[in-house]
Write a protein that holds these residues in place. Structure first.
Motif, PDB file in Angstrom:
ATOM      1  N   LEU A  90       0.826  -1.211   0.000  1.00  0.00           N
ATOM      2  CA  LEU A  90       0.000   0.000   0.000  1.00  0.00           C
ATOM      3  C   LEU A  90       0.866   1.268   0.000  1.00  0.00           C
ATOM      4  CD1 LEU A  90      -2.660  -1.082   2.664  1.00  0.00           C
ATOM      5  CD2 LEU A  90      -2.984  -0.952   0.186  1.00  0.00           C
ATOM      6  N   LEU A  91       2.131   1.131   0.380  1.00  0.00           N
ATOM      7  CA  LEU A  91       3.028   2.290   0.458  1.00  0.00           C
ATOM      8  C   LEU A  91       3.670   2.637  -0.886  1.00  0.00           C
ATOM      9  CD1 LEU A  91       4.867   1.362   3.796  1.00  0.00           C
ATOM     10  CD2 LEU A  91       2.915   2.909   3.490  1.00  0.00           C
ATOM     11  N   VAL A  92       3.402   1.827  -1.911  1.00  0.00           N
ATOM     12  CA  VAL A  92       3.949   2.085  -3.251  1.00  0.00           C
ATOM     13  C   VAL A  92       2.909   2.841  -4.067  1.00  0.00           C
ATOM     14  CG1 VAL A  92       4.859   0.996  -5.341  1.00  0.00           C
ATOM     15  CG2 VAL A  92       5.304  -0.043  -3.111  1.00  0.00           C
ATOM     16  N   PRO A  93       3.270   3.927  -4.774  1.00  0.00           N
ATOM     17  CA  PRO A  93       4.602   4.534  -4.911  1.00  0.00           C
ATOM     18  C   PRO A  93       4.797   5.762  -4.018  1.00  0.00           C
ATOM     19  CG  PRO A  93       3.195   5.385  -6.622  1.00  0.00           C
ATOM     20  CD  PRO A  93       2.315   4.493  -5.761  1.00  0.00           C
ATOM     21  N   SER A  94       3.828   6.029  -3.137  1.00  0.00           N
ATOM     22  CA  SER A  94       3.885   7.277  -2.374  1.00  0.00           C
ATOM     23  C   SER A  94       5.084   7.335  -1.427  1.00  0.00           C
ATOM     24  CB  SER A  94       2.587   7.459  -1.585  1.00  0.00           C
ATOM     25  OG  SER A  94       2.373   6.352  -0.731  1.00  0.00           O
ATOM     26  N   VAL A  95       5.407   6.213  -0.795  1.00  0.00           N
ATOM     27  CA  VAL A  95       6.498   6.187   0.172  1.00  0.00           C
ATOM     28  C   VAL A  95       7.678   5.366  -0.339  1.00  0.00           C
ATOM     29  CG1 VAL A  95       7.180   5.549   2.525  1.00  0.00           C
ATOM     30  CG2 VAL A  95       4.878   6.456   2.086  1.00  0.00           C
ATOM     31  N   LEU A  96       7.393   4.206  -0.920  1.00  0.00           N
ATOM     32  CA  LEU A  96       8.439   3.304  -1.393  1.00  0.00           C
ATOM     33  C   LEU A  96       8.396   3.175  -2.911  1.00  0.00           C
ATOM     34  CD1 LEU A  96       8.009   0.373   1.189  1.00  0.00           C
ATOM     35  CD2 LEU A  96       9.654   2.259   1.302  1.00  0.00           C
ATOM     36  N   THR A  97       9.579   3.061  -3.507  1.00  0.00           N
ATOM     37  CA  THR A  97       9.644   2.708  -4.926  1.00  0.00           C
ATOM     38  C   THR A  97       9.422   1.201  -5.055  1.00  0.00           C
ATOM     39  OG1 THR A  97      12.024   2.280  -4.850  1.00  0.00           O
ATOM     40  CG2 THR A  97      11.327   4.552  -5.304  1.00  0.00           C
ATOM     41  N   GLU A  98       9.233   0.731  -6.287  1.00  0.00           N
ATOM     42  CA  GLU A  98       9.030  -0.710  -6.499  1.00  0.00           C
ATOM     43  C   GLU A  98      10.237  -1.509  -6.029  1.00  0.00           C
ATOM     44  OE1 GLU A  98       6.689  -2.676  -7.256  1.00  0.00           O
ATOM     45  OE2 GLU A  98       5.100  -1.280  -7.836  1.00  0.00           O
ATOM     46  N   ASP A  99      11.451  -1.008  -6.316  1.00  0.00           N
ATOM     47  CA  ASP A  99      12.663  -1.730  -5.887  1.00  0.00           C
ATOM     48  C   ASP A  99      12.761  -1.792  -4.370  1.00  0.00           C
ATOM     49  OD1 ASP A  99      13.561  -2.352  -8.419  1.00  0.00           O
ATOM     50  OD2 ASP A  99      14.732  -0.512  -8.623  1.00  0.00           O
ATOM     51  N   LEU A 100      12.451  -0.680  -3.700  1.00  0.00           N
ATOM     52  CA  LEU A 100      12.514  -0.681  -2.240  1.00  0.00           C
ATOM     53  C   LEU A 100      11.446  -1.573  -1.638  1.00  0.00           C
ATOM     54  CD1 LEU A 100      13.291   3.050  -1.356  1.00  0.00           C
ATOM     55  CD2 LEU A 100      14.839   1.091  -1.324  1.00  0.00           C
ATOM     56  N   TYR A 101      10.250  -1.591  -2.260  1.00  0.00           N
ATOM     57  CA  TYR A 101       9.218  -2.486  -1.747  1.00  0.00           C
ATOM     58  C   TYR A 101       9.636  -3.948  -1.938  1.00  0.00           C
ATOM     59  CZ  TYR A 101       5.159  -5.421  -1.355  1.00  0.00           C
ATOM     60  OH  TYR A 101       4.325  -6.441  -1.004  1.00  0.00           O
ATOM     61  N   THR A 102      10.268  -4.241  -3.083  1.00  0.00           N
ATOM     62  CA  THR A 102      10.784  -5.599  -3.301  1.00  0.00           C
ATOM     63  C   THR A 102      11.741  -5.981  -2.184  1.00  0.00           C
ATOM     64  OG1 THR A 102      10.569  -5.419  -5.702  1.00  0.00           O
ATOM     65  CG2 THR A 102      12.097  -7.076  -4.870  1.00  0.00           C
ATOM     66  N   GLY A 103      12.626  -5.034  -1.818  1.00  0.00           N
ATOM     67  CA  GLY A 103      13.556  -5.298  -0.732  1.00  0.00           C
ATOM     68  C   GLY A 103      12.863  -5.454   0.606  1.00  0.00           C
ATOM     69  N   LEU A 104      11.843  -4.646   0.866  1.00  0.00           N
ATOM     70  CA  LEU A 104      11.116  -4.736   2.129  1.00  0.00           C
ATOM     71  C   LEU A 104      10.402  -6.081   2.245  1.00  0.00           C
ATOM     72  CD1 LEU A 104      10.286  -3.037   4.684  1.00  0.00           C
ATOM     73  CD2 LEU A 104       8.144  -2.591   3.470  1.00  0.00           C
ATOM     74  N   LEU A 105       9.766  -6.505   1.158  1.00  0.00           N
ATOM     75  CA  LEU A 105       9.091  -7.802   1.186  1.00  0.00           C
ATOM     76  C   LEU A 105      10.106  -8.924   1.355  1.00  0.00           C
ATOM     77  CD1 LEU A 105       6.587  -9.545   0.952  1.00  0.00           C
ATOM     78  CD2 LEU A 105       6.752  -9.372  -1.548  1.00  0.00           C
ATOM     79  N   PHE A 106      11.257  -8.795   0.691  1.00  0.00           N
ATOM     80  CA  PHE A 106      12.288  -9.829   0.814  1.00  0.00           C
ATOM     81  C   PHE A 106      12.783  -9.951   2.250  1.00  0.00           C
ATOM     82  CE2 PHE A 106      16.876 -10.937   0.674  1.00  0.00           C
ATOM     83  CZ  PHE A 106      16.730 -12.268   0.301  1.00  0.00           C
ATOM     84  N   LEU A 107      12.985  -8.808   2.930  1.00  0.00           N
ATOM     85  CA  LEU A 107      13.465  -8.874   4.320  1.00  0.00           C
ATOM     86  C   LEU A 107      12.444  -9.588   5.203  1.00  0.00           C
ATOM     87  CD1 LEU A 107      12.623  -7.043   7.062  1.00  0.00           C
ATOM     88  CD2 LEU A 107      13.137  -5.167   5.558  1.00  0.00           C
ATOM     89  N   ASN A 155       8.417 -11.904  -7.906  1.00  0.00           N
ATOM     90  CA  ASN A 155       9.007 -12.218  -9.191  1.00  0.00           C
ATOM     91  C   ASN A 155      10.506 -11.975  -9.108  1.00  0.00           C
ATOM     92  OD1 ASN A 155       6.542 -12.784 -10.535  1.00  0.00           O
ATOM     93  ND2 ASN A 155       6.157 -10.580 -10.710  1.00  0.00           N
ATOM     94  N   THR A 156      11.308 -12.976  -9.403  1.00  0.00           N
ATOM     95  CA  THR A 156      12.749 -12.833  -9.320  1.00  0.00           C
ATOM     96  C   THR A 156      13.387 -13.131 -10.663  1.00  0.00           C
ATOM     97  OG1 THR A 156      13.220 -15.138  -8.761  1.00  0.00           O
ATOM     98  CG2 THR A 156      12.644 -13.672  -6.952  1.00  0.00           C
ATOM     99  N   THR A 157      14.606 -12.598 -10.832  1.00  0.00           N
ATOM    100  CA  THR A 157      15.341 -12.852 -12.070  1.00  0.00           C
ATOM    101  C   THR A 157      16.273 -14.033 -11.925  1.00  0.00           C
ATOM    102  OG1 THR A 157      16.999 -11.260 -11.335  1.00  0.00           O
ATOM    103  CG2 THR A 157      15.283 -10.446 -12.779  1.00  0.00           C
ATOM    104  N   GLY A 158      16.467 -14.489 -10.695  1.00  0.00           N
ATOM    105  CA  GLY A 158      17.336 -15.630 -10.467  1.00  0.00           C
ATOM    106  C   GLY A 158      16.527 -16.891 -10.259  1.00  0.00           C
ATOM    107  N   GLN A 159      17.226 -17.989 -10.031  1.00  0.00           N
ATOM    108  CA  GLN A 159      16.561 -19.261  -9.801  1.00  0.00           C
ATOM    109  C   GLN A 159      16.694 -19.627  -8.335  1.00  0.00           C
ATOM    110  OE1 GLN A 159      18.058 -22.508 -12.104  1.00  0.00           O
ATOM    111  NE2 GLN A 159      16.513 -23.950 -11.393  1.00  0.00           N
ATOM    112  N   ALA A 160      15.556 -19.663  -7.636  1.00  0.00           N
ATOM    113  CA  ALA A 160      15.592 -20.010  -6.219  1.00  0.00           C
ATOM    114  C   ALA A 160      16.050 -21.448  -6.067  1.00  0.00           C
ATOM    115  CB  ALA A 160      14.195 -19.842  -5.611  1.00  0.00           C
TER     116      ALA A 160
END
Length: 322
Positions: A90-107, A155-160
């Motif tokens: 819900l914080l995208v894009p007002s607070v977080l960019t897509e890349d930062l949200y990806t990182g937040l979800l990953f953490l 969605n990732t670019t690598g292979q888990a």
């Protein structure tokens, strides 16, 4: 330290802030970074050796049997955190960019820390045996669960893939020293009972080494300069809110489960933290070709915040322990 306590300033927190300042000015690079990495591993192995030497075998066995405690910790790590991570979109894009949200979800998907969770539990006079089992199980399962959750939610670019070397690292760095400590315990039991300072020194020293290593890596990679200051502040605020929500939830979960004080401390410290040591290598595999610096930035910020906040909590609970 007594002088600082009069002004409600914790010396351990000041030590962490001082280490961050030193890492900002003099980050470890090249061979120095390798030396710091090895010193950190040695300190963590020594820490687990001392825990093994201090814990009576019956206490260690009781830690293994406490399955309700471990289930609560795992639920916080691999259910509560992912739910909050998904809601943060819900914080995208007002607070977080897509890349930062990806990182937040990953953490939110990586396992709990081992060393700092157990160290803080020890400082706060919690159930160390339960913390050892909970944190270790979280990391062992995280080798499998984190890639699975990433595949499911991102969605990732690598292979888990399952990295068996991670399991070997956990066994060699944590479990082997712990069992060696258990074996040599009869020789060291009386000495450790008289002198508690060695474990306390290694507790705090290992945390300071982790802070210096992590912040140095961020400085060398230049990820702190990859965004505008206000965006970093916004991300820092999001990390603080996320940690506050999880701390509140873990405290409530410990009380709702009817755990005693020592077990509630385990739930808070093992259930509220995320592992930078595990998350960074996984990110390089799962997000190959993506802006890794931006993706791991939320994890690095959260890591620093959790250490400072949990250090303050551990010191407070240590002072109020019966």
């Amino acid at each position: 330290m007594r002088f600082l306590s009069k002004f409600y300033i914790d010396g351990f927190i000041l030590s962490i802030l001082a280490v961050i300042a030193v890492a900002s000015i003099f980050p470890a690079r090249g061979d120095a970074a390798v030396i710091v990495s090895w010193l950190t591993k040695i300190a963590i192995a020594l820490l687990f050796f001392l825990y093994g030497a201090r814990l009576a075998p019956n206490e260690a066995i009781e830690g293994l049997k406490h399955w309700r405690l471990h289930l609560v910790v795992l639920a916080c790590t691999f259910v509560l955190f992912p739910v909050l991570g998904v809601a943060a979109h819900l914080l995208v894009p007002s607070v977080l960019t897509e890349d930062l949200y990806t990182g937040l979800l990953f953490l939110c998907l990586v396992p709990s820390t081992v060393q700092s969770s157990i160290a803080f539990t020890s400082i706060a006079k919690g159930n160390v045996a339960g913390a050892i089992v909970s944190a270790t199980v979280s990391n062992l399962l995280g080798v499998f669960l984190t890639p699975a959750l990433v595949i499911l939610l991102m969605n990732t670019t690598g292979q888990a893939r399952v990295d068996l070397s991670s399991i070997l690292d956990i066994v060699l760095q944590l479990l082997v020293p712990f069992f060696l400590g258990q074996l040599i315990r009869p020789r060291l039991e009386d000495w450790l009972a008289r002198y508690a300072e060695p474990t306390k020194l290694v507790d705090r020293g290992s945390i300071l080494l982790v802070v210096y290593s992590a912040f140095s890596a961020g400085m060398v990679e230049g990820i702190w300069h990859a965004m505008s200051p206000w965006r970093i502040l916004a991300l820092l605020l999001v990390c603080c809110v996320l940690l506050a929500l999880v701390l509140a939830a873990t405290m409530a979960a410990g009380r709702a489960a009817g755990f005693n004080r020592e077990d509630r401390i385990v739930v808070v410290f093992c259930g509220s933290k995320k592992s930078l040591a595990t998350g960074l290598p996984m990110a390089t595999v799962l997000f190959a070709g993506s802006p890794i610096g931006l993706i791991v930035l939320p994890l690095m910020l959260f890591h620093q915040v959790q250490l400072i906040v949990c250090a303050a909590l551990a010191q407070r609970w240590a002072r109020t322990a019966p």
